[in-house]
Scaffold this motif. Structure first.
Motif, PDB file in Angstrom:
ATOM      1  N   ALA A  34       0.825  -1.204   0.000  1.00  7.42           N
ATOM      2  CA  ALA A  34       0.000   0.000   0.000  1.00  7.42           C
ATOM      3  C   ALA A  34       0.859   1.255   0.000  1.00  7.42           C
ATOM      4  O   ALA A  34       1.984   1.255   0.497  1.00  7.42           O
ATOM      5  CB  ALA A  34      -0.924   0.010   1.216  1.00  7.42           C
ATOM      6  N   ILE A  35       0.296   2.301  -0.566  1.00  8.91           N
ATOM      7  CA  ILE A  35       0.802   3.659  -0.402  1.00  8.91           C
ATOM      8  C   ILE A  35      -0.255   4.419   0.381  1.00  8.91           C
ATOM      9  O   ILE A  35      -1.428   4.425   0.022  1.00  8.91           O
ATOM     10  CB  ILE A  35       1.054   4.342  -1.755  1.00  8.91           C
ATOM     11  CG1 ILE A  35       2.166   3.605  -2.518  1.00  8.91           C
ATOM     12  CG2 ILE A  35       1.425   5.806  -1.552  1.00  8.91           C
ATOM     13  CD1 ILE A  35       2.423   4.157  -3.918  1.00  8.91           C
ATOM     14  N   LEU A  91      -1.863  12.832  -6.592  1.00  7.20           N
ATOM     15  CA  LEU A  91      -2.825  11.759  -6.329  1.00  7.20           C
ATOM     16  C   LEU A  91      -3.175  10.996  -7.598  1.00  7.20           C
ATOM     17  O   LEU A  91      -3.309   9.759  -7.577  1.00  7.20           O
ATOM     18  CB  LEU A  91      -4.078  12.342  -5.687  1.00  7.20           C
ATOM     19  CG  LEU A  91      -3.872  12.925  -4.278  1.00  7.20           C
ATOM     20  CD1 LEU A  91      -5.121  13.674  -3.829  1.00  7.20           C
ATOM     21  CD2 LEU A  91      -3.517  11.822  -3.281  1.00  7.20           C
ATOM     22  N   LEU A 148      -0.245   8.754  -8.309  1.00  6.42           N
ATOM     23  CA  LEU A 148      -0.206   7.615  -7.380  1.00  6.42           C
ATOM     24  C   LEU A 148      -1.254   6.572  -7.751  1.00  6.42           C
ATOM     25  O   LEU A 148      -0.990   5.361  -7.693  1.00  6.42           O
ATOM     26  CB  LEU A 148      -0.437   8.098  -5.952  1.00  6.42           C
ATOM     27  CG  LEU A 148       0.653   8.956  -5.320  1.00  6.42           C
ATOM     28  CD1 LEU A 148       0.247   9.374  -3.909  1.00  6.42           C
ATOM     29  CD2 LEU A 148       1.996   8.218  -5.285  1.00  6.42           C
ATOM     30  N   ARG A 149      -2.443   7.022  -8.140  1.00  4.38           N
ATOM     31  CA  ARG A 149      -3.493   6.083  -8.543  1.00  4.38           C
ATOM     32  C   ARG A 149      -3.035   5.252  -9.744  1.00  4.38           C
ATOM     33  O   ARG A 149      -3.239   4.032  -9.784  1.00  4.38           O
ATOM     34  CB  ARG A 149      -4.757   6.858  -8.864  1.00  4.38           C
ATOM     35  CG  ARG A 149      -5.969   6.042  -9.304  1.00  4.38           C
ATOM     36  CD  ARG A 149      -6.574   5.228  -8.177  1.00  4.38           C
ATOM     37  NE  ARG A 149      -5.966   3.915  -8.029  1.00  4.38           N
ATOM     38  CZ  ARG A 149      -6.253   3.063  -7.053  1.00  4.38           C
ATOM     39  NH1 ARG A 149      -7.140   3.396  -6.126  1.00  4.38           N
ATOM     40  NH2 ARG A 149      -5.654   1.896  -6.993  1.00  4.38           N
ATOM     41  N   CYS A 195      -0.292   2.815  -8.661  1.00  2.00           N
ATOM     42  CA  CYS A 195      -0.864   1.703  -7.897  1.00  2.00           C
ATOM     43  C   CYS A 195      -1.575   0.710  -8.821  1.00  2.00           C
ATOM     44  O   CYS A 195      -1.423  -0.516  -8.670  1.00  2.00           O
ATOM     45  CB  CYS A 195      -1.826   2.238  -6.841  1.00  2.00           C
ATOM     46  SG  CYS A 195      -1.027   3.050  -5.434  1.00  2.00           S
ATOM     47  N   LEU A 226      -4.084   1.989  -2.749  1.00  2.00           N
ATOM     48  CA  LEU A 226      -3.977   3.390  -2.363  1.00  2.00           C
ATOM     49  C   LEU A 226      -4.894   3.632  -1.160  1.00  2.00           C
ATOM     50  O   LEU A 226      -6.104   3.413  -1.242  1.00  2.00           O
ATOM     51  CB  LEU A 226      -4.371   4.300  -3.523  1.00  2.00           C
ATOM     52  CG  LEU A 226      -4.254   5.811  -3.274  1.00  2.00           C
ATOM     53  CD1 LEU A 226      -2.815   6.208  -2.951  1.00  2.00           C
ATOM     54  CD2 LEU A 226      -4.766   6.585  -4.482  1.00  2.00           C
ATOM     55  N   PRO A 268      -9.629   6.153  -3.854  1.00  2.00           N
ATOM     56  CA  PRO A 268      -8.725   5.259  -3.134  1.00  2.00           C
ATOM     57  C   PRO A 268      -9.314   3.855  -3.040  1.00  2.00           C
ATOM     58  O   PRO A 268     -10.482   3.632  -3.381  1.00  2.00           O
ATOM     59  CB  PRO A 268      -8.639   5.910  -1.752  1.00  2.00           C
ATOM     60  CG  PRO A 268      -9.998   6.512  -1.572  1.00  2.00           C
ATOM     61  CD  PRO A 268     -10.439   6.972  -2.947  1.00  2.00           C
TER      62      PRO A 268
END
Length: 428
Positions: free
Chosen positions: A202-203, A222, A225-226, A229, A236, A261
């Motif tokens: 996980a982040i 964000l 990151l999505r 992931c 996330l 998330p």
């Protein structure tokens, strides 16, 4: 006891010094956004129990719900005998989940407990062990959440070693010289140097850093990151412990970005002052742990669940999301006027969604040089004015405003007047 000084002496004899309090004030009673100490002194509360009191002290709906629940039962332990308030609250939270598709919720007691269990769930769902968080982030004081927290003092000093396989990358803040590109390069370097993506479960990120200084996670970060992931099978996790439940002008802070998330952690204002937290996640992820692997003796207290259901009613019926946006606009407008004055300590970086507002205190106007000493003078001067005010930030120079969303316009302006006087009187 007759006064705060005597209570402070008793506290020093009875309580370890590691249990710090911001001020020598001992509460006797509180109502909405006001608090009175044992000497009868009145304070306007701009701390809100560190974001616990979005619906204010002793909201009538919360008190009524708790009193009703107390007449039925106070505890059974959900793992032994299930009860309706837990299920009803889980259903309400599932419906509010900031992502598409079926959701499930598990309840705990503290924000740190929720965050720690989010890591457990992520590990169970992915079969991986590593977790990545951000510098400046705050996630709790248990061993795992302390490791996730990106601030050494006072949270990590003397408590090491930390749990393994927790990694940090810089959080983008322009005034700190860190861009989104810098954060993403650091993440890429981390994958090359320390942990391969296939070992990351996980982040975890706060949509707005709390202890780190009320800095918003940029949408660009964000979104990246999505994507990262999704490409690497990483979950996330949004830590919404401080940003949740209307504080940012949305139910959850992550909603400002449009990024969905896989899990969020919630606590603080969820139950209006009663200890309650939870993890809300995609149903298939939440089902990954073995039966009995998650829970706790006091997790999802029926009294706290009743309070939380009343909080959600209050947010909806009193339109507190809209109220947060109106309050935030008013607060920022006042702060902008104060920033233009020449007889206050220099302030800059006025920021925030909804009513989660922060600003920085610096040594010189027009330059970013943090002034932690002046910040301390401001919070002390505010207390003398009758205002409870908190600082934060990696350089201890940020002021954060967490006034209850139920505060009247008159109380809000009174608090802002007190803040303005404190900024004037604290000028060096």
């Amino acid at each position: 006891m007759s006064d705060n000084r005597e209570l402070l002496t008793r506290r020093e004899r009875a309580i370890p010094r590691g249990v710090a309090t911001a001020y020598p004030v001992f509460a006797a009673r509180a109502e909405n956004a006001e608090l009175w100490d044992v000497e009868g002194q009145r304070f306007v509360d701009f701390a809100g129990g560190i974001a616990v009191l979005n619906t204010g002290h002793r909201h009538p709906k919360v008190i009524a719900a708790v009193e009703k629940q107390l007449k039925n039962y106070t505890h059974t332990a959900f793992q032994v005998v299930a009860y309706e308030p837990y299920i009803a609250l889980a259903e309400r939270l599932n419906a509010l989940a900031p992502f598409k598709g079926p959701a499930k919720t598990i309840l705990f007691t503290t924000g740190a407990e929720a965050t720690e269990n989010a890591v457990k769930i992520a590990r169970a769902a992915t079969g991986r062990s590593a977790v990545i968080a951000f510098a400046g982030g705050f996630h709790g004081r248990t061993m795992m959440t302390m490791a996730l927290t990106g601030k050494t003092l006072p949270y990590k000093k003397k408590f090491g070693p930390m749990p393994a396989e927790v990694f940090h990358v810089p959080f983008p803040v322009a005034d700190h010289g860190v861009t989104v590109a810098d954060s993403l390069r650091a993440l890429e370097f981390l994958f090359r140097a320390d942990v391969e993506p296939s070992r990351v479960a996980a982040i975890m990120i706060e949509p707005v850093q709390g202890e780190g200084g009320f800095y918003e996670a940029p949408k660009e970060l964000l979104v990246a990151l999505r994507k990262l992931c999704d490409e690497n099978g990483i979950l996330l996790v949004a830590d919404e412990v401080q940003t949740g439940f209307a504080r940012t002008g949305r139910m959850f802070g992550i909603e400002h970005s449009g990024v969905e998330p896989d899990m969020i952690t919630v606590a603080k204002s969820l139950a209006g002052g009663f200890p309650l937290s939870g993890v809300i996640g995609r149903a298939d992820i939440m089902d990954a742990a073995e039966p009995g692997g998650l829970g706790g003796t006091y997790a999802g207290s029926p009294v706290a669940c009743a309070a939380a259901l009343a909080v959600l009613d209050a947010i909806a019926e009193e339109k507190l999301i809209d109220r947060a946006n109106a309050m935030g606009a008013h607060i920022k407008g006042r702060l902008q006027k104060i920033a233009s004055r020449n007889d206050t300590v220099p302030i800059t970086g006025i920021r925030g969604h909804g009513a989660m507002i922060g600003f920085d205190i610096v040594k010189h106007r027009g330059a970013y040089e943090p002034d932690a000493d002046a910040t301390k003078r401001v919070t002390n001067a505010a207390l003398e004015e009758g205002l409870i005010l908190l600082s934060c930030g990696v350089f201890s120079n940020a002021i954060r405003i967490l006034v209850p969303l139920t505060a009247s316009d008159a109380i809000l302006d009174e608090g802002l007047d007190k803040l303005e006087r404190a900024l004037v009187s604290s000028r060096g």
